[in-house]
Design a protein around this motif. Structure first.
Motif, PDB file in Angstrom:
ATOM      1  N   GLY A  55     -16.181  24.914 -21.827  1.00 41.23           N
ATOM      2  CA  GLY A  55     -14.904  25.056 -22.532  1.00 41.23           C
ATOM      3  C   GLY A  55     -14.792  26.363 -23.288  1.00 41.23           C
ATOM      4  O   GLY A  55     -13.759  27.031 -23.255  1.00 41.23           O
ATOM      5  N   VAL A  56     -15.862  26.753 -23.955  1.00 41.39           N
ATOM      6  CA  VAL A  56     -15.847  28.004 -24.725  1.00 41.39           C
ATOM      7  C   VAL A  56     -15.748  29.207 -23.790  1.00 41.39           C
ATOM      8  O   VAL A  56     -14.935  30.115 -24.016  1.00 41.39           O
ATOM      9  CB  VAL A  56     -17.104  28.101 -25.619  1.00 41.39           C
ATOM     10  N   VAL A  57     -16.557  29.224 -22.749  1.00 41.37           N
ATOM     11  CA  VAL A  57     -16.533  30.341 -21.803  1.00 41.37           C
ATOM     12  C   VAL A  57     -15.169  30.414 -21.111  1.00 41.37           C
ATOM     13  O   VAL A  57     -14.581  31.488 -20.963  1.00 41.37           O
ATOM     14  CB  VAL A  57     -17.674  30.201 -20.772  1.00 41.37           C
ATOM     15  N   SER A  58     -14.658  29.270 -20.703  1.00 35.29           N
ATOM     16  CA  SER A  58     -13.367  29.209 -20.030  1.00 35.29           C
ATOM     17  C   SER A  58     -12.257  29.736 -20.928  1.00 35.29           C
ATOM     18  O   SER A  58     -11.377  30.483 -20.479  1.00 35.29           O
ATOM     19  CB  SER A  58     -13.082  27.765 -19.622  1.00 35.29           C
ATOM     20  N   ASP A  59     -12.283  29.377 -22.190  1.00 40.07           N
ATOM     21  CA  ASP A  59     -11.269  29.845 -23.127  1.00 40.07           C
ATOM     22  C   ASP A  59     -11.324  31.360 -23.284  1.00 40.07           C
ATOM     23  O   ASP A  59     -10.289  32.028 -23.299  1.00 40.07           O
ATOM     24  CB  ASP A  59     -11.454  29.160 -24.481  1.00 40.07           C
ATOM     25  N   GLN A  60     -12.510  31.918 -23.377  1.00 39.42           N
ATOM     26  CA  GLN A  60     -12.638  33.369 -23.543  1.00 39.42           C
ATOM     27  C   GLN A  60     -12.159  34.122 -22.304  1.00 39.42           C
ATOM     28  O   GLN A  60     -11.474  35.151 -22.418  1.00 39.42           O
ATOM     29  CB  GLN A  60     -14.097  33.740 -23.856  1.00 39.42           C
ATOM     30  N   VAL A  61     -12.482  33.629 -21.135  1.00 34.85           N
ATOM     31  CA  VAL A  61     -12.042  34.297 -19.907  1.00 34.85           C
ATOM     32  C   VAL A  61     -10.525  34.193 -19.776  1.00 34.85           C
ATOM     33  O   VAL A  61      -9.853  35.167 -19.408  1.00 34.85           O
ATOM     34  CB  VAL A  61     -12.758  33.711 -18.669  1.00 34.85           C
ATOM     35  N   SER A  62      -9.959  33.044 -20.111  1.00 33.58           N
ATOM     36  CA  SER A  62      -8.501  32.881 -20.059  1.00 33.58           C
ATOM     37  C   SER A  62      -7.811  33.837 -21.022  1.00 33.58           C
ATOM     38  O   SER A  62      -6.777  34.426 -20.703  1.00 33.58           O
ATOM     39  CB  SER A  62      -8.107  31.450 -20.394  1.00 33.58           C
ATOM     40  N   ARG A  63      -8.378  33.997 -22.202  1.00 36.44           N
ATOM     41  CA  ARG A  63      -7.800  34.940 -23.179  1.00 36.44           C
ATOM     42  C   ARG A  63      -7.872  36.375 -22.663  1.00 36.44           C
ATOM     43  O   ARG A  63      -6.955  37.161 -22.885  1.00 36.44           O
ATOM     44  CB  ARG A  63      -8.524  34.830 -24.510  1.00 36.44           C
ATOM     45  N   THR A  64      -8.945  36.717 -21.969  1.00 39.66           N
ATOM     46  CA  THR A  64      -9.071  38.063 -21.410  1.00 39.66           C
ATOM     47  C   THR A  64      -8.002  38.310 -20.354  1.00 39.66           C
ATOM     48  O   THR A  64      -7.346  39.366 -20.352  1.00 39.66           O
ATOM     49  CB  THR A  64     -10.476  38.255 -20.803  1.00 39.66           C
ATOM     50  N   PHE A  65      -7.798  37.340 -19.451  1.00 39.29           N
ATOM     51  CA  PHE A  65      -6.740  37.467 -18.448  1.00 39.29           C
ATOM     52  C   PHE A  65      -5.378  37.601 -19.119  1.00 39.29           C
ATOM     53  O   PHE A  65      -4.564  38.435 -18.729  1.00 39.29           O
ATOM     54  CB  PHE A  65      -6.721  36.255 -17.505  1.00 39.29           C
ATOM     55  N   GLN A  66      -5.113  36.774 -20.122  1.00 39.97           N
ATOM     56  CA  GLN A  66      -3.826  36.817 -20.799  1.00 39.97           C
ATOM     57  C   GLN A  66      -3.627  38.157 -21.508  1.00 39.97           C
ATOM     58  O   GLN A  66      -2.534  38.725 -21.488  1.00 39.97           O
ATOM     59  CB  GLN A  66      -3.703  35.670 -21.801  1.00 39.97           C
ATOM     60  N   GLN A  67      -4.667  38.675 -22.112  1.00 39.88           N
ATOM     61  CA  GLN A  67      -4.574  39.967 -22.795  1.00 39.88           C
ATOM     62  C   GLN A  67      -4.253  41.081 -21.794  1.00 39.88           C
ATOM     63  O   GLN A  67      -3.415  41.949 -22.061  1.00 39.88           O
ATOM     64  CB  GLN A  67      -5.877  40.264 -23.528  1.00 39.88           C
ATOM     65  N   LYS A  68      -4.898  41.063 -20.632  1.00 35.89           N
ATOM     66  CA  LYS A  68      -4.617  42.080 -19.611  1.00 35.89           C
ATOM     67  C   LYS A  68      -3.184  41.967 -19.104  1.00 35.89           C
ATOM     68  O   LYS A  68      -2.522  42.978 -18.874  1.00 35.89           O
ATOM     69  CB  LYS A  68      -5.596  41.950 -18.452  1.00 35.89           C
ATOM     70  N   LEU A  69      -2.698  40.734 -18.928  1.00 33.38           N
ATOM     71  CA  LEU A  69      -1.309  40.560 -18.510  1.00 33.38           C
ATOM     72  C   LEU A  69      -0.346  41.035 -19.597  1.00 33.38           C
ATOM     73  O   LEU A  69       0.673  41.656 -19.300  1.00 33.38           O
ATOM     74  CB  LEU A  69      -1.031  39.095 -18.179  1.00 33.38           C
ATOM     75  N   ASN A  70      -0.661  40.728 -20.851  1.00 33.82           N
ATOM     76  CA  ASN A  70       0.202  41.158 -21.953  1.00 33.82           C
ATOM     77  C   ASN A  70       0.310  42.677 -22.019  1.00 33.82           C
ATOM     78  O   ASN A  70       1.360  43.215 -22.383  1.00 33.82           O
ATOM     79  CB  ASN A  70      -0.316  40.625 -23.288  1.00 33.82           C
ATOM     80  N   GLU A  71      -0.776  43.370 -21.688  1.00 38.55           N
ATOM     81  CA  GLU A  71      -0.758  44.830 -21.704  1.00 38.55           C
ATOM     82  C   GLU A  71       0.162  45.393 -20.633  1.00 38.55           C
ATOM     83  O   GLU A  71       0.750  46.451 -20.806  1.00 38.55           O
ATOM     84  CB  GLU A  71      -2.171  45.385 -21.487  1.00 38.55           C
ATOM     85  N   ARG A  72       0.300  44.676 -19.523  1.00 43.52           N
ATOM     86  CA  ARG A  72       1.069  45.204 -18.397  1.00 43.52           C
ATOM     87  C   ARG A  72       2.482  44.653 -18.291  1.00 43.52           C
ATOM     88  O   ARG A  72       3.305  45.230 -17.595  1.00 43.52           O
ATOM     89  CB  ARG A  72       0.316  44.919 -17.100  1.00 43.52           C
TER      90      ARG A  72
END
Length: 148
Positions: free
Chosen positions: A117-134
């Motif tokens: 759950g913790v790892v999954s949450d961090q990876v999801s946040r990374t994907f969302q952050q990259k999408l937010n940048e673009r």
């Protein structure tokens, strides 16, 4: 479709995703607690339904965003995000089913579930952050959500 329609779709998806997420969290905690007292195979049916709903929401998110995004790099990022979401949901469902069905070291499975759950949450946040940048609309939605 207009940007206003996309904005409405995103906020509607986020609300439904939160509701399913909270239901999943309650179910996971219940499954962890019950797993220490015995096998509860009958709980697998509602959990599989929640898992299918999660996967459906992930696919819905991909389709919704894919219709509005034309940039090749963003589309590639969306595909990787969808693949990750599907793998993550599948692993989560598998861990919970193992916890409910098998009486095999419930504590180890519970710890594995929490780590996942913790790892999954961090990876999801990374994907969302990259999408937010673009994608400016997603960045705007994220800012609005944080200010509420």
């Amino acid at each position: 479709m207009t940007e206003t329609h996309w904005y409405t779709e995103e906020t509607t998806w986020r609300r439904s995703h939160l509701r399913v997420g909270y239901a999943l969290l309650v179910f996971v905690v219940t499954a962890i607690i019950l797993s220490f007292f015995g096998r509860y195979v009958w709980l697998t049916i509602p959990f599989v339904l929640i898992g299918i709903t999660m996967i459906g929401l992930d696919v819905k998110k991909y389709r919704m965003r894919r219709t509005h995004m034309k940039n090749r790099n963003v589309v590639r990022l969306l595909k990787w995000n969808l693949l990750y979401d599907l793998i993550s949901s599948g692993a989560l469902v598998s861990l919970i089913l193992a916890l409910l069905i098998f009486q095999y070291d419930s504590l180890a499975l519970a710890i594995g579930l929490l780590v996942w759950g913790v790892v999954s949450d961090q990876v999801s946040r990374t994907f969302q952050q990259k999408l937010n940048e673009r994608v400016p609309l997603l960045h705007q939605l994220d800012l609005e959500r944080r200010n509420q």
